[in-house]
Write a protein that holds these residues in place. Structure first.
Motif, PDB file in Angstrom:
ATOM      1  N   CYS A   1       0.814  -1.227   0.000  1.00 54.80           N
ATOM      2  CA  CYS A   1       0.000   0.000   0.000  1.00 54.80           C
ATOM      3  C   CYS A   1       0.842   1.270   0.000  1.00 54.80           C
ATOM      4  O   CYS A   1       0.465   2.261  -0.590  1.00 54.80           O
ATOM      5  CB  CYS A   1      -0.904   0.029   1.224  1.00 54.80           C
TER       6      CYS A   1
ATOM      7  N   GLN B   1      -4.109   5.944  -2.104  1.00 55.37           N
ATOM      8  CA  GLN B   1      -4.668   6.438  -0.833  1.00 55.37           C
ATOM      9  C   GLN B   1      -3.640   6.470   0.279  1.00 55.37           C
ATOM     10  O   GLN B   1      -3.857   7.074   1.307  1.00 55.37           O
ATOM     11  CB  GLN B   1      -5.832   5.551  -0.336  1.00 55.37           C
TER      12      GLN B   1
ATOM     13  N   PRO C   1      -0.135   7.346   2.138  1.00 53.86           N
ATOM     14  CA  PRO C   1       1.012   8.262   2.035  1.00 53.86           C
ATOM     15  C   PRO C   1       2.333   7.494   1.945  1.00 53.86           C
ATOM     16  O   PRO C   1       2.492   6.459   2.573  1.00 53.86           O
ATOM     17  CB  PRO C   1       0.931   9.051   3.340  1.00 53.86           C
TER      18      PRO C   1
ATOM     19  N   PHE D   1       6.180   6.670   2.787  1.00 54.43           N
ATOM     20  CA  PHE D   1       6.875   6.772   4.068  1.00 54.43           C
ATOM     21  C   PHE D   1       7.687   8.055   4.158  1.00 54.43           C
ATOM     22  O   PHE D   1       7.815   8.634   5.223  1.00 54.43           O
ATOM     23  CB  PHE D   1       7.756   5.545   4.307  1.00 54.43           C
TER      24      PHE D   1
ATOM     25  N   PHE E   1       1.860   4.669  17.390  1.00 57.58           N
ATOM     26  CA  PHE E   1       0.788   4.631  16.398  1.00 57.58           C
ATOM     27  C   PHE E   1       0.705   3.249  15.759  1.00 57.58           C
ATOM     28  O   PHE E   1      -0.374   2.712  15.539  1.00 57.58           O
ATOM     29  CB  PHE E   1       1.065   5.706  15.332  1.00 57.58           C
TER      30      PHE E   1
ATOM     31  N   HIS F   1      -4.145   1.148  11.680  1.00 55.95           N
ATOM     32  CA  HIS F   1      -4.859   2.342  11.251  1.00 55.95           C
ATOM     33  C   HIS F   1      -6.011   1.953  10.337  1.00 55.95           C
ATOM     34  O   HIS F   1      -6.038   0.854   9.804  1.00 55.95           O
ATOM     35  CB  HIS F   1      -3.935   3.373  10.606  1.00 55.95           C
TER      36      HIS F   1
ATOM     37  N   ARG G   1      -8.318   1.090   7.423  1.00 59.37           N
ATOM     38  CA  ARG G   1      -8.037   0.522   6.097  1.00 59.37           C
ATOM     39  C   ARG G   1      -6.719  -0.245   6.054  1.00 59.37           C
ATOM     40  O   ARG G   1      -6.242  -0.622   5.008  1.00 59.37           O
ATOM     41  CB  ARG G   1      -8.051   1.601   5.014  1.00 59.37           C
TER      42      ARG G   1
HETATM   43  C1  HEC Z   1      -3.829  -2.477   3.067  1.00 59.83           C
HETATM   44  C2  HEC Z   1      -3.080  -1.269   2.831  1.00 59.83           C
HETATM   45  C3  HEC Z   1      -2.077  -0.805   3.896  1.00 59.83           C
HETATM   46  C4  HEC Z   1      -1.059  -1.533   4.456  1.00 59.83           C
HETATM   47  C5  HEC Z   1      -0.684  -2.987   4.222  1.00 59.83           C
HETATM   48  C6  HEC Z   1      -0.364  -0.602   5.333  1.00 59.83           C
HETATM   49  N1  HEC Z   1      -0.961   0.626   5.310  1.00 59.83           N
HETATM   50 FE1  HEC Z   1      -0.377   2.278   6.358  1.00 59.83          FE
HETATM   51  N2  HEC Z   1      -1.943   3.314   5.588  1.00 59.83           N
HETATM   52  C7  HEC Z   1      -2.819   2.843   4.634  1.00 59.83           C
HETATM   53  C8  HEC Z   1      -3.770   3.883   4.294  1.00 59.83           C
HETATM   54  C9  HEC Z   1      -4.895   3.761   3.279  1.00 59.83           C
HETATM   55  C10 HEC Z   1      -3.422   4.999   5.089  1.00 59.83           C
HETATM   56  C11 HEC Z   1      -4.123   6.328   5.154  1.00 59.83           C
HETATM   57  C12 HEC Z   1      -5.059   6.203   6.333  1.00 59.83           C
HETATM   58  C13 HEC Z   1      -6.278   6.993   6.183  1.00 59.83           C
HETATM   59  O1  HEC Z   1      -6.261   8.009   5.492  1.00 59.83           O
HETATM   60  O2  HEC Z   1      -7.272   6.590   6.809  1.00 59.83           O
HETATM   61  C14 HEC Z   1      -2.274   4.615   5.894  1.00 59.83           C
HETATM   62  C15 HEC Z   1      -1.642   5.428   6.821  1.00 59.83           C
HETATM   63  C16 HEC Z   1      -0.475   5.108   7.492  1.00 59.83           C
HETATM   64  C17 HEC Z   1       0.202   5.956   8.418  1.00 59.83           C
HETATM   65  C18 HEC Z   1      -0.282   7.308   8.901  1.00 59.83           C
HETATM   66  C19 HEC Z   1       0.152   8.376   8.008  1.00 59.83           C
HETATM   67  C20 HEC Z   1      -0.378   9.687   8.486  1.00 59.83           C
HETATM   68  O3  HEC Z   1      -0.707  10.473   7.632  1.00 59.83           O
HETATM   69  O4  HEC Z   1      -0.465   9.905   9.697  1.00 59.83           O
HETATM   70  C21 HEC Z   1       1.315   5.302   8.833  1.00 59.83           C
HETATM   71  C22 HEC Z   1       2.388   5.792   9.799  1.00 59.83           C
HETATM   72  C23 HEC Z   1       1.324   4.025   8.175  1.00 59.83           C
HETATM   73  N3  HEC Z   1       0.220   3.936   7.369  1.00 59.83           N
HETATM   74  C24 HEC Z   1       2.293   3.071   8.352  1.00 59.83           C
HETATM   75  C25 HEC Z   1       2.198   1.771   7.868  1.00 59.83           C
HETATM   76  C26 HEC Z   1       3.162   0.732   8.156  1.00 59.83           C
HETATM   77  C27 HEC Z   1       4.428   0.910   8.978  1.00 59.83           C
HETATM   78  C28 HEC Z   1       2.729  -0.391   7.525  1.00 59.83           C
HETATM   79  C29 HEC Z   1       3.355  -1.784   7.549  1.00 59.83           C
HETATM   80  C30 HEC Z   1       3.497  -2.386   8.874  1.00 59.83           C
HETATM   81  C31 HEC Z   1       1.486  -0.057   6.847  1.00 59.83           C
HETATM   82  N4  HEC Z   1       1.205   1.261   7.077  1.00 59.83           N
HETATM   83  C32 HEC Z   1       0.750  -0.944   6.104  1.00 59.83           C
HETATM   84  C33 HEC Z   1      -2.844   1.586   4.070  1.00 59.83           C
HETATM   85  C34 HEC Z   1      -2.008   0.549   4.430  1.00 59.83           C
END
Ligand code: HEC
Length: 102
Positions: A39, A52, A54, A56, A73, A78, A80
């Motif tokens: 993602c 959708q 962001p 890293f 966090f 989070h 989705r």
């Molecule tokens: C299935 C898809 C998916 C996966 C897998 C995923 N994320 Fe995300 N992540 C998202 C989405 C979509 C958002 C935006 C959240 C929102 O807007 O509700 C997000 C937001 C975040 C944010 C917050 C960013 C902010 O703006 O505050 C962080 C930090 C983050 N992800 C870290 C991670 C990390 C570390 C991993 C792996 C362990 C991970 N994500 C795995 C989909 C994913």
């Protein structure tokens, strides 16, 4: 009221515990590529994430970003994002890695 206080000490305790761990950004990179790259764009040489999520590097450049806050966090999934059940040290490693993506 009491619940809120309890939650606060829980979160605060977790922050202290996270800070005490020696986070390893290289482990975090491995975890990020395995669990997050579907993602998120997790490295500068990665071409596509989903629109959708962001990148890293974007997360690391936010003005309120700190490694400790991010590690906390990550202990809660989070919206989705599937629950990855990250351990505290994995969350800290990921936060350390994301911190290198500035
Ligand atoms: C299935 C898809 C998916 C996966 C897998 C995923 N994320 Fe995300 N992540 C998202 C989405 C979509 C958002 C935006 C959240 C929102 O807007 O509700 C997000 C937001 C975040 C944010 C917050 C960013 C902010 O703006 O505050 C962080 C930090 C983050 N992800 C870290 C991670 C990390 C570390 C991993 C792996 C362990 C991970 N994500 C795995 C989909 C994913």
């Amino acid at each position: 009221m009491h619940r809120a206080t309890g939650l606060f000490s829980l979160v605060f305790g977790a922050a202290l515990a996270t800070g005490a761990l020696a986070a390893d950004a290289r482990k975090g990179e491995t975890l990020a590529k395995r669990w997050c790259a579907a993602c998120h764009v997790v490295a500068a040489d990665q071409q596509v994430g989903t629109t959708q999520s962001p990148a890293f590097s974007t997360i690391a450049r936010k003005p309120d970003f700190t490694e400790a806050m991010l590690a906390l966090f990550l202990l809660n999934p989070h919206p989705r994002m599937p629950d990855m059940n990250l351990s505290r040290s994995e969350a800290a490693d990921l936060a350390a890695y994301i911190n290198t993506q500035k």
